[in-house]
Write a protein that holds these residues in place. Structure first.
Motif, PDB file in Angstrom:
ATOM      1  N   THR A 167      -6.398   2.521   0.789  1.00  0.00           N
ATOM      2  CA  THR A 167      -6.780   2.511  -0.086  1.00  0.00           C
ATOM      3  C   THR A 167      -5.965   3.398  -0.425  1.00  0.00           C
ATOM      4  O   THR A 167      -5.678   4.548  -0.003  1.00  0.00           O
ATOM      5  CB  THR A 167      -8.131   2.093  -0.442  1.00  0.00           C
ATOM      6  OG1 THR A 167      -9.586   3.086  -0.912  1.00  0.00           O
ATOM      7  CG2 THR A 167      -9.209   1.130   0.015  1.00  0.00           C
ATOM      8  N   LEU A 175       0.947  -0.792  -0.244  1.00  0.00           N
ATOM      9  CA  LEU A 175       0.085  -0.362   0.176  1.00  0.00           C
ATOM     10  C   LEU A 175       0.895   1.397  -0.183  1.00  0.00           C
ATOM     11  O   LEU A 175       0.577   2.425  -1.091  1.00  0.00           O
ATOM     12  CB  LEU A 175      -1.233  -0.225   1.008  1.00  0.00           C
ATOM     13  CG  LEU A 175      -1.784   1.404   1.590  1.00  0.00           C
ATOM     14  CD1 LEU A 175      -3.340   1.899   0.206  1.00  0.00           C
ATOM     15  CD2 LEU A 175      -2.686   1.614   2.550  1.00  0.00           C
ATOM     16  N   TRP A 226      -6.104   6.898   2.451  1.00  0.00           N
ATOM     17  CA  TRP A 226      -5.381   5.620   2.986  1.00  0.00           C
ATOM     18  C   TRP A 226      -4.598   6.613   4.453  1.00  0.00           C
ATOM     19  O   TRP A 226      -4.686   8.392   4.314  1.00  0.00           O
ATOM     20  CB  TRP A 226      -3.867   6.162   2.158  1.00  0.00           C
ATOM     21  CG  TRP A 226      -3.052   7.157   1.424  1.00  0.00           C
ATOM     22  CD1 TRP A 226      -3.806   7.133   0.331  1.00  0.00           C
ATOM     23  CD2 TRP A 226      -2.965   8.062   2.392  1.00  0.00           C
ATOM     24  NE1 TRP A 226      -2.980   8.771  -0.226  1.00  0.00           N
ATOM     25  CE2 TRP A 226      -2.253   8.627   1.328  1.00  0.00           C
ATOM     26  CE3 TRP A 226      -1.726   8.077   3.215  1.00  0.00           C
ATOM     27  CZ2 TRP A 226      -1.349  10.097   1.123  1.00  0.00           C
ATOM     28  CZ3 TRP A 226      -1.154   9.547   3.230  1.00  0.00           C
ATOM     29  CH2 TRP A 226      -0.806  10.144   2.212  1.00  0.00           C
TER      30      TRP A 226
END
Length: 229
Positions: free
Chosen positions: A162, A50, A166
């Motif tokens: 995401t 991520l 984030w």
């Protein structure tokens, strides 16, 4: 972006920021690919993936213009210090911080130092060797430019969300840095939306960014500021 207005740069020589700047200077001079990240678990692997996506997303913008609101909470003061203004970030030039309230002052921040321009137009310059200015500048440009994974060499990084929404929590993994900085928290999406630095003594500096937009060219006034710097 994480850090950064008048109050921030007045404190640029304090131990917390100097320590943070020293570590960030090392990280900022390396590309994300140059830092070896070896997750110890599947959760860490997911976090690293991520962070890589976030970094790539932020790095896709050569320049950003935004508004900011900085809130600094200090144990020695009964009320937070709040300032607002605008900023322009250009990865290969630096940052222009223009504080509008509670007073008007502009800072042009680059690798060579900081130029302060007060409301009357009077200029003063602090060189890069003074108070770690260049290191702090490199740190902010690395963070705003998406060079986040490089921070693994000095921080444990926890990520969730995401790429569209984030959150990152950076906790120092070096004892010397941990003596000054407790954590860095960042939130965002396509742009960095907030940066919060918590010092080891509990003092916090939070900067919220709004109205962020990618830019391909500077205005004539902005170019003049960088040229004069």
């Amino acid at each position: 972006m994480a850090a950064m207005t008048h109050r921030f740069w007045r404190c640029v020589g304090c131990p917390m920021l100097a320590s943070l700047a020293a570590c960030a200077f090392v990280c900022a001079t390396a590309s994300p690919a140059a830092v070896a990240v070896q997750p110890a678990s599947s959760a860490a692997t997911a976090d690293a993936a991520l962070v890589a996506r976030i970094a790539a997303q932020l790095a896709g913008k050569a320049g950003v213009r935004a508004q900011f609101r900085q809130t600094q909470t200090l144990a020695a003061l009964s009320a937070p210090l709040v300032s607002t203004g605008t900023l322009v970030f250009v990865r290969d030039r630096g940052v222009i911080w223009h504080t509008q309230t509670p007073y008007r002052v502009t800072y042009v921040i680059g690798d060579q130092g900081v130029t302060k321009i007060d409301a009357s137009g009077t200029r003063s310059t602090r060189g890069a060797s003074s108070g770690g200015v260049a290191q702090v500048s490199k740190m902010m440009r690395a963070m705003l430019g998406g060079d986040l994974s490089a921070l693994y060499s000095q921080f444990d990084v926890a990520a969730d969300g995401t790429p569209a929404r984030w959150r990152l929590l950076l906790t120092p993994n070096q004892p010397q840095l941990a003596q000054a900085v407790k954590s860095l928290r960042m939130e965002g999406g396509a742009f960095l939306s907030s940066l919060e630095i918590t010092a080891a003594n509990g003092d916090t500096t939070r900067i919220d960014f709004s109205g962020s937009e990618a830019i391909d060219a500077l205005s004539s006034a902005e170019s003049a500021l960088f040229g004069a710097h």
